[in-house]
Design a protein around this motif. Structure first.
Motif, PDB file in Angstrom:
ATOM      1  N   GLY A   1       0.782  -1.226   0.000  1.00 35.98           N
ATOM      2  CA  GLY A   1       0.000   0.000   0.000  1.00 35.98           C
ATOM      3  C   GLY A   1       0.814   1.276   0.000  1.00 35.98           C
ATOM      4  O   GLY A   1       0.275   2.359   0.232  1.00 35.98           O
ATOM      5  N   VAL A   2       2.126   1.191  -0.269  1.00 32.51           N
ATOM      6  CA  VAL A   2       2.966   2.386  -0.296  1.00 32.51           C
ATOM      7  C   VAL A   2       2.918   3.039  -1.678  1.00 32.51           C
ATOM      8  O   VAL A   2       2.813   4.250  -1.794  1.00 32.51           O
ATOM      9  N   LEU A   3       2.987   2.220  -2.734  1.00 32.21           N
ATOM     10  CA  LEU A   3       2.890   2.720  -4.104  1.00 32.21           C
ATOM     11  C   LEU A   3       1.554   2.319  -4.702  1.00 32.21           C
ATOM     12  O   LEU A   3       0.975   1.298  -4.320  1.00 32.21           O
ATOM     13  N   GLU A   4       1.099   3.113  -5.658  1.00 30.42           N
ATOM     14  CA  GLU A   4      -0.098   2.767  -6.418  1.00 30.42           C
ATOM     15  C   GLU A   4       0.186   2.985  -7.892  1.00 30.42           C
ATOM     16  O   GLU A   4       1.073   3.770  -8.258  1.00 30.42           O
ATOM     17  N   VAL A   5      -0.549   2.293  -8.726  1.00 28.51           N
ATOM     18  CA  VAL A   5      -0.406   2.448 -10.172  1.00 28.51           C
ATOM     19  C   VAL A   5      -1.155   3.713 -10.577  1.00 28.51           C
ATOM     20  O   VAL A   5      -2.357   3.828 -10.355  1.00 28.51           O
ATOM     21  N   ALA A   6      -0.418   4.655 -11.171  1.00 26.59           N
ATOM     22  CA  ALA A   6      -1.015   5.919 -11.612  1.00 26.59           C
ATOM     23  C   ALA A   6      -1.598   5.782 -13.011  1.00 26.59           C
ATOM     24  O   ALA A   6      -2.638   6.363 -13.312  1.00 26.59           O
ATOM     25  N   GLU A   7      -0.919   5.019 -13.871  1.00 26.76           N
ATOM     26  CA  GLU A   7      -1.416   4.777 -15.233  1.00 26.76           C
ATOM     27  C   GLU A   7      -0.700   3.580 -15.831  1.00 26.76           C
ATOM     28  O   GLU A   7       0.338   3.141 -15.331  1.00 26.76           O
ATOM     29  N   GLU A   8      -1.282   3.057 -16.884  1.00 26.66           N
ATOM     30  CA  GLU A   8      -0.713   1.922 -17.607  1.00 26.66           C
ATOM     31  C   GLU A   8      -0.731   2.230 -19.098  1.00 26.66           C
ATOM     32  O   GLU A   8      -1.688   2.821 -19.598  1.00 26.66           O
ATOM     33  N   HIS A   9       0.340   1.820 -19.802  1.00 27.70           N
ATOM     34  CA  HIS A   9       0.446   2.003 -21.254  1.00 27.70           C
ATOM     35  C   HIS A   9       0.968   0.714 -21.863  1.00 27.70           C
ATOM     36  O   HIS A   9       1.811   0.038 -21.266  1.00 27.70           O
ATOM     37  N   ARG A  10       0.519   0.419 -23.045  1.00 31.89           N
ATOM     38  CA  ARG A  10       1.070  -0.714 -23.805  1.00 31.89           C
ATOM     39  C   ARG A  10       2.324  -0.239 -24.522  1.00 31.89           C
ATOM     40  O   ARG A  10       2.303   0.760 -25.238  1.00 31.89           O
ATOM     41  N   VAL A  11       3.423  -0.940 -24.296  1.00 30.18           N
ATOM     42  CA  VAL A  11       4.686  -0.642 -24.952  1.00 30.18           C
ATOM     43  C   VAL A  11       5.210  -1.940 -25.546  1.00 30.18           C
ATOM     44  O   VAL A  11       5.557  -2.863 -24.808  1.00 30.18           O
ATOM     45  N   ARG A  12       5.231  -2.031 -26.873  1.00 28.57           N
ATOM     46  CA  ARG A  12       5.690  -3.222 -27.585  1.00 28.57           C
ATOM     47  C   ARG A  12       5.067  -4.500 -27.021  1.00 28.57           C
ATOM     48  O   ARG A  12       5.756  -5.465 -26.719  1.00 28.57           O
ATOM     49  N   GLY A  13       3.774  -4.487 -26.833  1.00 30.43           N
ATOM     50  CA  GLY A  13       3.054  -5.672 -26.385  1.00 30.43           C
ATOM     51  C   GLY A  13       3.040  -5.894 -24.877  1.00 30.43           C
ATOM     52  O   GLY A  13       2.304  -6.735 -24.380  1.00 30.43           O
ATOM     53  N   ALA A  14       3.852  -5.165 -24.144  1.00 29.85           N
ATOM     54  CA  ALA A  14       3.887  -5.308 -22.683  1.00 29.85           C
ATOM     55  C   ALA A  14       3.180  -4.111 -22.047  1.00 29.85           C
ATOM     56  O   ALA A  14       3.037  -3.057 -22.663  1.00 29.85           O
ATOM     57  N   VAL A  15       2.753  -4.277 -20.821  1.00 29.70           N
ATOM     58  CA  VAL A  15       2.120  -3.186 -20.094  1.00 29.70           C
ATOM     59  C   VAL A  15       3.183  -2.492 -19.245  1.00 29.70           C
ATOM     60  O   VAL A  15       3.855  -3.124 -18.429  1.00 29.70           O
ATOM     61  N   GLU A  16       3.347  -1.181 -19.470  1.00 29.24           N
ATOM     62  CA  GLU A  16       4.264  -0.393 -18.652  1.00 29.24           C
ATOM     63  C   GLU A  16       3.435   0.396 -17.652  1.00 29.24           C
ATOM     64  O   GLU A  16       2.511   1.118 -18.034  1.00 29.24           O
ATOM     65  N   ARG A  17       3.754   0.231 -16.393  1.00 28.38           N
ATOM     66  CA  ARG A  17       3.021   0.923 -15.334  1.00 28.38           C
ATOM     67  C   ARG A  17       3.820   2.117 -14.827  1.00 28.38           C
ATOM     68  O   ARG A  17       5.027   2.042 -14.675  1.00 28.38           O
ATOM     69  N   THR A  18       3.106   3.173 -14.547  1.00 26.00           N
ATOM     70  CA  THR A  18       3.679   4.346 -13.893  1.00 26.00           C
ATOM     71  C   THR A  18       3.130   4.346 -12.481  1.00 26.00           C
ATOM     72  O   THR A  18       1.920   4.231 -12.271  1.00 26.00           O
ATOM     73  N   TYR A  19       4.038   4.476 -11.515  1.00 25.69           N
ATOM     74  CA  TYR A  19       3.668   4.406 -10.103  1.00 25.69           C
ATOM     75  C   TYR A  19       3.812   5.772  -9.453  1.00 25.69           C
ATOM     76  O   TYR A  19       4.539   6.638  -9.935  1.00 25.69           O
ATOM     77  N   ARG A  20       3.136   5.930  -8.330  1.00 28.98           N
ATOM     78  CA  ARG A  20       3.300   7.120  -7.491  1.00 28.98           C
ATOM     79  C   ARG A  20       3.084   6.689  -6.043  1.00 28.98           C
ATOM     80  O   ARG A  20       2.471   5.655  -5.762  1.00 28.98           O
ATOM     81  N   LEU A  21       3.581   7.499  -5.127  1.00 30.65           N
ATOM     82  CA  LEU A  21       3.360   7.241  -3.698  1.00 30.65           C
ATOM     83  C   LEU A  21       1.891   7.438  -3.378  1.00 30.65           C
ATOM     84  O   LEU A  21       1.281   8.397  -3.850  1.00 30.65           O
ATOM     85  N   ARG A  22       1.343   6.541  -2.579  1.00 28.06           N
ATOM     86  CA  ARG A  22      -0.009   6.778  -2.075  1.00 28.06           C
ATOM     87  C   ARG A  22       0.105   7.891  -1.047  1.00 28.06           C
ATOM     88  O   ARG A  22       1.032   7.919  -0.245  1.00 28.06           O
ATOM     89  N   THR A  23      -0.810   8.808  -1.077  1.00 29.72           N
ATOM     90  CA  THR A  23      -0.773   9.960  -0.185  1.00 29.72           C
ATOM     91  C   THR A  23      -0.607   9.513   1.269  1.00 29.72           C
ATOM     92  O   THR A  23      -1.396   8.729   1.774  1.00 29.72           O
ATOM     93  N   GLY A  24       0.449   9.995   1.891  1.00 30.24           N
ATOM     94  CA  GLY A  24       0.700   9.692   3.297  1.00 30.24           C
ATOM     95  C   GLY A  24       1.285   8.324   3.574  1.00 30.24           C
ATOM     96  O   GLY A  24       1.627   8.020   4.710  1.00 30.24           O
ATOM     97  N   ALA A  25       1.447   7.477   2.555  1.00 34.63           N
ATOM     98  CA  ALA A  25       1.878   6.092   2.792  1.00 34.63           C
ATOM     99  C   ALA A  25       3.328   5.998   3.259  1.00 34.63           C
ATOM    100  O   ALA A  25       3.680   5.067   3.968  1.00 34.63           O
ATOM    101  N   ALA A  26       4.173   6.928   2.864  1.00 34.40           N
ATOM    102  CA  ALA A  26       5.580   6.859   3.246  1.00 34.40           C
ATOM    103  C   ALA A  26       5.837   7.595   4.558  1.00 34.40           C
ATOM    104  O   ALA A  26       6.970   7.880   4.903  1.00 34.40           O
TER     105      ALA A  26
END
Length: 185
Positions: free
Chosen positions: A55-80
């Motif tokens: 629960g420290v990081l969350e997936v902010a967005e996902e993109h398809r890159v050459r057939g694979a899913v690339e995830r962009t992460y961010r800190l969950r508010t207050g989690a750190a």
């Protein structure tokens, strides 16, 4: 066994990963590999997964890159952040591990800075100091409030306008027992 965000952060690599996200940053694992080149890729992926599961990081967005899913992460508010209740629930060994992890993170940050050929500690405003303050508990609380007030608008600033990302770390702890408590011999 499921770990709390506090327990998840009691690991040097996971703490470094979480620190990379400070300042409202959104990063992919590729971005993290660039920022943490000394961490083997398999370890990085495993520790990012642990931070998501904890629960420290969350997936902010996902993109398809050459057939694979690339995830962009961010800190969950207050989690750190370890709040008062979580800090009280930590054992002495948890606090020792947490502080050691924090110090190891500081050393790693300094090492990464010192590896740059164009570094200039004066130009870059690098500093580390320790001061002894004699304060009552009320004066200490007032100091912490004042520091939060000064830092809050700066923490809200994003990149751009000639700004460089800087790490500001603090440690505040008493060096003697509270008044009226018996000192250990």
């Amino acid at each position: 066994m499921e770990m709390s965000p506090t327990q998840v952060l009691l690991h040097p690599v996971r703490l470094r990963i979480a620190q990379a996200f400070l300042g409202e940053r959104a990063l992919t694992t590729s971005d993290l590999r660039t920022e943490l080149p000394d961490v083997p890729p398999a370890t990085l992926y495993r520790q990012v997964a642990a931070l998501v599961d904890g629960g420290v990081l969350e997936v902010a967005e996902e993109h398809r890159v050459r057939g694979a899913v690339e995830r962009t992460y961010r800190l969950r508010t207050g989690a750190a952040h370890v709040d008062g209740d979580a800090a009280r629930a930590m054992t002495d060994d948890d606090h020792r591990r947490g502080f050691l992890t924090f110090v190891v993170g500081l050393l790693a940050d300094m090492d990464r800075y010192l590896e740059h050929d164009d570094r200039d500690v004066v130009r870059d405003l690098v500093g580390y100091r320790q001061h002894a303050l004699y304060l009552t508990d009320d004066e200490t609380a007032e100091l912490v409030t004042e520091l939060r007030t000064v830092l809050a608008p700066r923490l809200a600033q994003g990149p751009g306008d000639g700004r460089r990302r800087r790490l500001f770390s603090t440690v505040l702890l008493p060096t003697d027992p509270p008044a009226g408590a018996a000192a250990d011999d």
